[in-house]
Design an enzyme around this catalytic site. Sequence first.
Site, mmCIF file in Angstrom:
data_model
loop_
_atom_site.group_PDB
_atom_site.id
_atom_site.type_symbol
_atom_site.label_atom_id
_atom_site.label_comp_id
_atom_site.label_asym_id
_atom_site.label_seq_id
_atom_site.Cartn_x
_atom_site.Cartn_y
_atom_site.Cartn_z
ATOM 1 N N TYR B 437 0.814 -1.226 0.000
ATOM 2 C CA TYR B 437 0.000 0.000 0.000
ATOM 3 C C TYR B 437 0.843 1.269 0.000
ATOM 4 O O TYR B 437 2.022 1.223 0.286
ATOM 5 C CB TYR B 437 -1.084 -0.019 1.072
ATOM 6 C CG TYR B 437 -0.767 -0.090 2.552
ATOM 7 C CD1 TYR B 437 0.496 0.087 3.075
ATOM 8 C CD2 TYR B 437 -1.816 -0.331 3.438
ATOM 9 C CE1 TYR B 437 0.711 0.038 4.444
ATOM 10 C CE2 TYR B 437 -1.598 -0.386 4.812
ATOM 11 C CZ TYR B 437 -0.331 -0.195 5.306
ATOM 12 O OH TYR B 437 -0.122 -0.240 6.649
ATOM 13 N N GLU B 438 0.233 2.351 -0.381
ATOM 14 C CA GLU B 438 0.951 3.618 -0.630
ATOM 15 C C GLU B 438 2.035 3.449 -1.687
ATOM 16 O O GLU B 438 3.049 4.151 -1.672
ATOM 17 C CB GLU B 438 1.566 4.181 0.651
ATOM 18 C CG GLU B 438 0.619 4.339 1.816
ATOM 19 C CD GLU B 438 -0.586 5.198 1.524
ATOM 20 O OE1 GLU B 438 -0.564 5.926 0.521
ATOM 21 O OE2 GLU B 438 -1.568 5.132 2.285
ATOM 22 N N GLY B 439 1.780 2.578 -2.648
ATOM 23 C CA GLY B 439 2.735 2.357 -3.734
ATOM 24 C C GLY B 439 3.625 1.163 -3.452
ATOM 25 O O GLY B 439 4.366 1.151 -2.486
#
Lengths: 584, 584
Positions: B437-439
């Site tokens: 998550y968040e890339g």
Amino acid sequence: MTYAAPLADIKFVLENVAGLGKVTALPVFAEASPDLVESILEEAAKIAADTLAPLNRIGDTDGARMVDGKVQVSPGWQEAWNVLVDGGWNGLPFSPEHGGMGLPNVLNTAVHEMWQAANMAFTLCPMLTQGAVNAVESYGTAEQKALYLPKMVTGEWTGTMNLTEPGAGSDLAAIRTKAVPEGDHYRISGSKIFITYGDHEMVENIIHLVLARLPDAPAGVKGISLFIVPKFLVNADGSLGARNDAVCASLEHKLGIHGSPTAVMAFGEKDGAIGTLVGEANRGLEYMFTMMNHARQAVGLQGLAIAERAYQQALYYARERVQGKPTGWTGSGPTGIVNHPDVRRMLMTMKCQIEAMRGLIYSAAAHVDIAHNHDDAAERARAQLLADLYTPLVKGWSTELGNVIASLGVQVHGGMGYVEETGAAQHFRDARITTIYEGTTAIQANDLVLRKTLRDGGQGIRVLLADVAATADAAAGLAIGAKLKAAINTAIACTDWLVGAAKEDPRLPAGAAVPFLELMGIVVGAQMMAKAALAAQGATDGFLAAKLITADFYADHVLSKVDGLGQSIQAGSKAIMALDEALL
Amino acid sequence: MTYAAPLADIKFVLENVAGLGKVTALPVFAEASPDLVESILEEAAKIAADTLAPLNRIGDTDGARMVDGKVQVSPGWQEAWNVLVDGGWNGLPFSPEHGGMGLPNVLNTAVHEMWQAANMAFTLCPMLTQGAVNAVESYGTAEQKALYLPKMVTGEWTGTMNLTEPGAGSDLAAIRTKAVPEGDHYRISGSKIFITYGDHEMVENIIHLVLARLPDAPAGVKGISLFIVPKFLVNADGSLGARNDAVCASLEHKLGIHGSPTAVMAFGEKDGAIGTLVGEANRGLEYMFTMMNHARQAVGLQGLAIAERAYQQALYYARERVQGKPTGWTGSGPTGIVNHPDVRRMLMTMKCQIEAMRGLIYSAAAHVDIAHNHDDAAERARAQLLADLYTPLVKGWSTELGNVIASLGVQVHGGMGYVEETGAAQHFRDARITTIYEGTTAIQANDLVLRKTLRDGGQGIRVLLADVAATADAAAGLAIGAKLKAAINTAIACTDWLVGAAKEDPRLPAGAAVPFLELMGIVVGAQMMAKAALAAQGATDGFLAAKLITADFYADHVLSKVDGLGQSIQAGSKAIMALDEALL
């Protein structure tokens, strides 16, 4: 996404890497014709895809549980077990004398790869049953063999290994379960934990192989004996007698393999469970290692299998999932993330190491066949030496890789990989046990280094490395060949270092053991990739040419780790114990 | 085993590695006296140990769920949230103008390390709320700030980030959620997935920051705007109005962080959710990156935090658990497995990389403070340059390490690690989201390589590496110094290779990006270890001398990987896309 057995790869490795031909040329395997091998593989692949794979998720979400004191397996498990029994599959590698098919261990390994990939939690049951058959076949009395083997070989009865106790995990010397002689049998009492398929209702009887101590036994591992303790006593005519005092007290709540009941077993809570001694007293650990060696190769196979399953699922998703235009993509229209360079890097990392593991594991299995069945004693000895060295690599290296690859499988899925319904997370959870049970990676590494390298001053490892070097020489014209030569030199330097360091401080080789196991796994894995590349040499397209590319990838992305591991081992081992424990 | 904040290590890194003194010397942080810093850290440590850590397992076993259309969090969550609100903790890094404490970001980072370690699923809520405050503070109108910030800063209202859609994960260009103008506001409609704390009842309002497209917006990322969409509309006087058309449709069933509700959000199922535009139209992605940069550093911090938690638990177990006599053990009586060389190797591998991560993450946070607050523009620019390069390392490298270390934590426990009640498995499951998550790690690596290395021809990376070299020079008298110099040369060679390869085939640097990120993480991590060792130079025992030993261990066991990564990058990138996709 279900599972389709990679039959082309399996056959390629059997024939070109593991040397199936040398095995089937042994007189004992005269019946293992190419046609028979082919039809067994095809049929096993069907069972994997049609019977076992569809139950894998059910096993995870609706796992084994205790209901009214009985262990209830997952829906469909019973029917799947019946399929194996009806087909006589459990007896594939065993002597026709006991009702088996008498086929090679390496072929059984290929069959079990497919089943472990299809459903690891389920396939633990046949895996352990085969291990138990091995032990009884090798060390049981004629009476024990007659009483137990026929139904264990068919799978009408299943088998278990009872080693671990709450205070005796990696340290089997601490085993406390007691066996007290009583006439022609013994009364067993004690608690065993982590007993895979320790209880269930799929079969009418379960044959427990139990480590315990006789009253006058010496302390430590030299005072452990092996006993057969059936769930139901077996009468001389083979009919079932009374329920034995061996019960499942509870099941563990585990991270994965929910479909596999992991039992806490209570032996002798009432009058003592009735058991019979296997072989001689106080030699139980030695006998158990027969099962352990089988089980360690089988767990290494799980590492490969779960990796293959995770790879197939990730590849399927990567082809379906569209996210943006991949860097450098020149095709027209949308394309899957499979064409994003980093996704491809992950998939290639998975694929090349799966191929290396398969080569190693099947080779190890073939060497067991030769060690047990070759006419020539020197050939048998050489095969046994190599099989003994392969075993910790199969178990230690393949299971660590299985974890890494299952984690890459989650990563390829992005956010969907973290959602349980996708299934990638199950493989990740299931894989996590494989570096632990049947001896942790450190136990494998100690076996490799302390037992199998230091005891003979590195002679055995040098025989193995000479065998790798022969492949590297043959592959000198390929990129992997030259790189493998350099890696062998590092492996030899590390072997010499281990032998020298042991004289200085025994903690040094023990601390270096796991990095050395990884280094050796990578090097022997490279040998397997080089063998595959040699078989594919000259190919310019299709399946064979792909073997040349995965070998190149392996050389650049996996074999390239050897130098760093060599540094860790030779320069870094002193730092391991340098810190005062209180400052950790 | 609960969690005790490693305050000595945290303070040591703040002072000797991250340069807290340079931050607190900034006029804006005049109030951040050593005494205040000390008392904040001590108090935060208490909250971690007493309030948050005891709820960690409850969050796992009794996670967030939908009950009668409402999201119910785990038992104790509400009370814990109230503790943070009552203490004003959420406002720690924000301007007193909006009710914050006006303290440094790096101090907030230290506080959040403890809370993420104590309870990662819980601490996602303050983490995302702080990110939302950042975005509104940076880009909101005066009216939006007045309306939303006071209660978000206190934590009376929480915040969310709404980026991902079923068809738009890593590819935000594919966002389809619509925003249609209507008077002074917009009607938002569309579906968002993976919305952390997307709904819950702990607070009276939730402020959603939502990416959507205006009707006339250009295609791709340049047509995305950012909107504030509150759960309940807010009247001009700050009182709550009608329920907005923004509802949680369902929660995901995830591998871990069960205590964190991951929502599927449905905006505008009825008349369209009412939202207001943040900043200018079509600049939403740029604004969202303010939140993303905060969130990426915060998720990197989770990697560190879960590693520290796993380490503490493994160390505790390793001291308690007795199994056999460790190789080379000369002490009297039984001792824990902590003295088995391979267990020690695992613990040292965990410990040294935790220290390196902490140095990197706190340094990155301190550079953000300087970039935002220094008087001198050149200092601000240099700090921003380094912070920009640190961010993908913080996120990408620390989360990959967090996974590896949580897995080692399981391994140290042996079979008990696989049993859920032990708790080690929860950290392993929780950690697994952090690389996604968040890339994903690949997204971070692309940010590092494609955006931050290739665009300036490697100039920025060379500035960073010169900074590392200055440390290496200062540490030339230590083992890690000399090894770091060699590693910097490899990093420079890889940078040059990336710049050159990009001209040949853009897929080459994209394929090499993740290995390059790992290489850079290891090198900058080594810089942090060298800084710590310099601060400890001359120490002969105790806490400081330990820093010299962990630096040595890092040099031999982690920095030693750089050569292999250099080979993968420079020699191996061509093999990544070499295989016809159909042959995967």
